[in-house]
Each structure stands twice: as C-alpha cells, then as structure tokens.
Scaffold this active site. Structure first.
Site, PDB file in Angstrom:
ATOM      1  N   ARG A  54       0.830  -1.206   0.000  1.00 52.22           N
ATOM      2  CA  ARG A  54       0.000   0.000   0.000  1.00 52.22           C
ATOM      3  C   ARG A  54       0.867   1.259   0.000  1.00 52.22           C
ATOM      4  O   ARG A  54       0.415   2.358  -0.298  1.00 52.22           O
ATOM      5  CB  ARG A  54      -0.964  -0.027   1.195  1.00 52.22           C
ATOM      6  CG  ARG A  54      -1.961   1.110   1.200  1.00 52.22           C
ATOM      7  CD  ARG A  54      -3.239   0.845   1.996  1.00 52.22           C
ATOM      8  NE  ARG A  54      -3.112  -0.012   3.144  1.00 52.22           N
ATOM      9  CZ  ARG A  54      -2.527   0.337   4.298  1.00 52.22           C
ATOM     10  NH1 ARG A  54      -2.023   1.548   4.437  1.00 52.22           N
ATOM     11  NH2 ARG A  54      -2.450  -0.524   5.290  1.00 52.22           N
ATOM     12  N   TYR A  84     -15.046  17.534 -15.636  1.00 48.32           N
ATOM     13  CA  TYR A  84     -15.419  16.131 -15.619  1.00 48.32           C
ATOM     14  C   TYR A  84     -16.479  15.908 -14.520  1.00 48.32           C
ATOM     15  O   TYR A  84     -16.279  16.300 -13.380  1.00 48.32           O
ATOM     16  CB  TYR A  84     -14.191  15.245 -15.388  1.00 48.32           C
ATOM     17  CG  TYR A  84     -14.583  13.818 -15.146  1.00 48.32           C
ATOM     18  CD1 TYR A  84     -15.141  13.067 -16.175  1.00 48.32           C
ATOM     19  CD2 TYR A  84     -14.475  13.236 -13.894  1.00 48.32           C
ATOM     20  CE1 TYR A  84     -15.557  11.773 -15.960  1.00 48.32           C
ATOM     21  CE2 TYR A  84     -14.883  11.935 -13.667  1.00 48.32           C
ATOM     22  CZ  TYR A  84     -15.425  11.208 -14.706  1.00 48.32           C
ATOM     23  OH  TYR A  84     -15.851   9.938 -14.485  1.00 48.32           O
ATOM     24  N   ASP A 111      -6.319  19.094 -14.635  1.00 47.32           N
ATOM     25  CA  ASP A 111      -6.713  17.795 -15.159  1.00 47.32           C
ATOM     26  C   ASP A 111      -6.388  17.817 -16.648  1.00 47.32           C
ATOM     27  O   ASP A 111      -7.053  18.483 -17.448  1.00 47.32           O
ATOM     28  CB  ASP A 111      -8.212  17.562 -14.918  1.00 47.32           C
ATOM     29  CG  ASP A 111      -8.659  16.171 -15.343  1.00 47.32           C
ATOM     30  OD1 ASP A 111      -7.992  15.566 -16.207  1.00 47.32           O
ATOM     31  OD2 ASP A 111      -9.686  15.690 -14.829  1.00 47.32           O
ATOM     32  N   LYS A 162      -7.777   6.554 -19.530  1.00 47.39           N
ATOM     33  CA  LYS A 162      -8.074   7.078 -20.866  1.00 47.39           C
ATOM     34  C   LYS A 162      -6.842   6.964 -21.772  1.00 47.39           C
ATOM     35  O   LYS A 162      -6.411   5.871 -22.061  1.00 47.39           O
ATOM     36  CB  LYS A 162      -8.583   8.510 -20.751  1.00 47.39           C
ATOM     37  CG  LYS A 162      -9.590   8.732 -19.612  1.00 47.39           C
ATOM     38  CD  LYS A 162     -10.930   8.050 -19.827  1.00 47.39           C
ATOM     39  CE  LYS A 162     -11.835   8.084 -18.594  1.00 47.39           C
ATOM     40  NZ  LYS A 162     -12.077   9.397 -18.005  1.00 47.39           N
TER      41      LYS A 162
END
Ligand code: PLP
Length: 361
Positions: free
Chosen positions: A49, A100, A171, A196
């Site tokens: 982690r 978004y 972004d 993406k």
C-alpha cells in the site's frame, strides 16, 4: 535509458524507452509484474500500500513525460480525491461550472456537506478567475474540458494562482503529455485519468498525479503519497503494468487519432444535421450538438455500428455518448451534445458510419 546524442529525446521516443530495465545481457526488455503485498525487511519496499516495484517504471515514465514526479492511484477519481484532501476543512476551492462530471459532483457534494466553500467561475473569463483566487486554497483547471471542450489560458491562470498563493491542479486527461505540459506552464499538480489516453485500450482504471521536481512539489508529493498510503486507493500491479504497455504507443495514437479528429470535425461542420462542432483544433476529442435535440442525439448514438455507444474515452476504439443522459451532468452542457472520442480506425470508415447514423437521426 541513455540518449545516443546530447539532444534531449523527444516525447515519442521517451514513451517507448522509459521505464525499462537496464540494457544488460539476459535482462528482460520489459519490467516484470511483481505480485506481492509484502516485502522482506531491510529493502526499498515494505508493504504494497506504500510502494511496489511495478508502480515504479510507470511512475518514472509518466513523471518524465510531464516533467515531474508521478504517483499512481486506483483511478482518476482516487487521484482527484487525494488532491481535494489537500484543502483544509472549510477551505475555498475555485473551479469551473463544468469539468469532468465525477470531479464536479465530488466538489459540489463536499461544498453541500460544509467541508469546502466552492467558488464556481468560468475559466474562459481570466479576469473573473483572477478575482476569485484571493483567499482560496485550491484552483481546479481542466483544459480542454470534459465535455464542453473549453480551452482556457493556462499559463495566465496558473501564474495568477501562484501569485495568489493558491495550489493549482490541472486535469490534463484530454490533452495528454504529448499536447500539453502544465507543470512547465506553472501548475502545482497535473492529474490524469490514466484509464483514458495514457493506457489507451479501455481495459483498466488508473489515475496519476504529477508534481514538480522542486521543494514545493516535494512537499505536495509527500502529502499526496501519505493520503494514498492511508486511504488505500492504490493501483493494482497488473493495471499499472498494462498502462505502461499502453503508454508505449501514446504518441502514435495521439497523432493518428488527432489527425482523424481534425478531418471529422471539418466534415461535421459541413453536415446539415449538426448545429455546432466543438473542437479545440488539436487532440482526439470533440463534441457536436445535433439538430433536433436530445432525441435526435440519442438516435445518432444508437445508430452507429463501428463507433461504440459507451461512456469513457481515449481508447484505440472510437466511442460516442450524449452526456446529458446522466443526471449529474450540469445543465450548462447542451441536451443534444454528443461527445466523440476518436480512435485509431481508418478515418473514412469512421466517417461513413457517422454519416449513416446522422442520416438515421
Ligand atoms: C474519466 C475522467 C476522470 C476520472 O477518471 P477515472 O479513471 O474514471 O476515475 C477525471 N477527469 C477526466 C477529464 C476524465 O475524463
């Protein structure tokens, strides 16, 4: 990776060459996938982690392409949530009224719950942004924006944020590191939904944050890393390995899909069933407003055979979708707006399919 001459390697070459094991006899050409949650005491890795060997080549490659240090997250939204965690309780966030949809909902729900104060401002109105920045903690930028394809003057807005002492995030999912380098324009953090373009094959979910290689960037990197470690929205090794595999062809895909998008934008401009084309002149994303409203737009989406009627974007396959089909897409997005993600298929095959779908509407 060493450069054969003193010129810096171009992004297209770096996409291919970065994040590989050293060129040594018998070494694998690709980094291995390490499937282990824990590591023997005394080495570089302790627990999965916190860090794992399979994140490193991908983070090194994306960090280099953006000109900073990258951290991988389980998804673009996990990365967005990590950025929002930088804002203290009751802090002020400046953001546009259309970004978004997931990010917009995250910000608006945080504001409704009283966790933050949200100042929504049109990013194309630079003076209004400059007016909203004083006293803010975070400025959220997205250019081109999803799905309105709005482009803003990033160097000016980022300089204003810096001058006002406001942490900025861009972004850059639509632009990719091939078409934009927001850190060089003054951003503090670059965000990608690597789901993406970076991975490019619609087969995984992944997010990345990149911070600059300077003391301010190092501080942000530490805080974002800490958030990832404690909130646990970590990427799987297999997803990260696949994303690096996809990144190898990023420059080729952006070039090919971008050229097709420009061709399609011009043809759509001239089509009688289209009221408006939103295309920023580069990149492989565009949006159209279909004459005849939402119903006609839905019929176009349902009538394509080659284009996939599905959400998401940035894959090798072309996709389209009417965005207002979602309740949380704000009403500044026109009802008849169809977002198109142009893939790498033959442009004439794509056009023939679009034309027949527009005819059906
Ligand atoms: C998809 C997307 C996101 C969210 O990323 P996920 O990987 O789906 O969590 C964020 N920003 C933009 C611009 C996107 O297109």
């Amino acid at each position: 990776m060493t450069s054969p001459d003193p010129r810096p390697l171009t992004p297209a070459t770096r996409c291919v060459a970065l994040g590989r094991p050293p060129h040594e006899p018998g070494a694998p050409v690709n980094p291995p996938i390490v499937l282990s949650s824990t590591f023997v005491h005394g080495g570089d890795h302790v627990y999965g982690r916190d860090s794992t060997p399979t994140w490193e080549p991908f983070e090194a490659a994306v960090g280099d392409l953006e000109g900073g240090r990258a951290l991988t997250f389980a998804s673009g939204m996990a990365a967005a949530a990590a950025v929002l965690s930088l804002v203290p309780h009751g802090g002020v966030v400046v953001a546009p009224p259309s970004v978004y949809m997931g990010v917009l909902t995250l910000l608006r729900e945080a504001a409704e719950a009283g966790g933050i104060v949200l100042r929504e401002v049109d990013l194309t109105d630079a003076a209004a942004v400059e007016g909203a920045l004083p006293g803010a903690d975070l400025a959220w930028f997205e250019s081109p924006s999803n799905p309105l394809m709005t482009v803003c003057d990033l160097p000016r807005l980022l300089a204003a944020a810096r001058a006002a002492g406001v942490t900025s995030v861009v972004d850059s999912t639509f632009a990719t590191p091939i078409l934009a380098r927001p850190l060089a324009d003054g951003a503090d953090i670059v965000l990608h939904s690597a789901t993406k373009y970076l991975s490019g094959h619609s087969d995984l979910l992944l997010g990345v944050l990149v911070t600059p290689d300077d003391p301010r960037g190092a501080d942000l990197h530490e805080r974002l890393h800490h958030h990832r470690h404690l909130h646990g929205a970590v990427a799987g090794p297999f997803e990260t390995w696949l994303a690096l595999r996809g990144l190898r062809t990023l420059a080729l895909r952006v070039e090919r899909a971008g050229a097709s998008a420009a061709t399609l934008a011009a043809r759509l401009e001239a089509h009688p069933a289209i009221e408006r084309v939103r295309y920023p002149g580069r990149g492989a994303m565009l949006a159209v407003e279909v004459a005849g409203g939402a119903e006609a737009a839905e019929r176009v989406c349902e009538s394509t055979r080659l284009w996939t009627h599905s959400t998401s974007l940035g894959g090798v396959e072309s996709q389209l979708e009417r965005r207002r089909r979602y309740d949380s897409e704000p009403d500044v997005v026109p009802d008849a707006l169809v977002r198109l993600s142009v893939g790498i298929e033959d442009v004439d095959d794509l056009w023939v399919d679009l034309e027949q779908a527009l005819g059906a509407a």
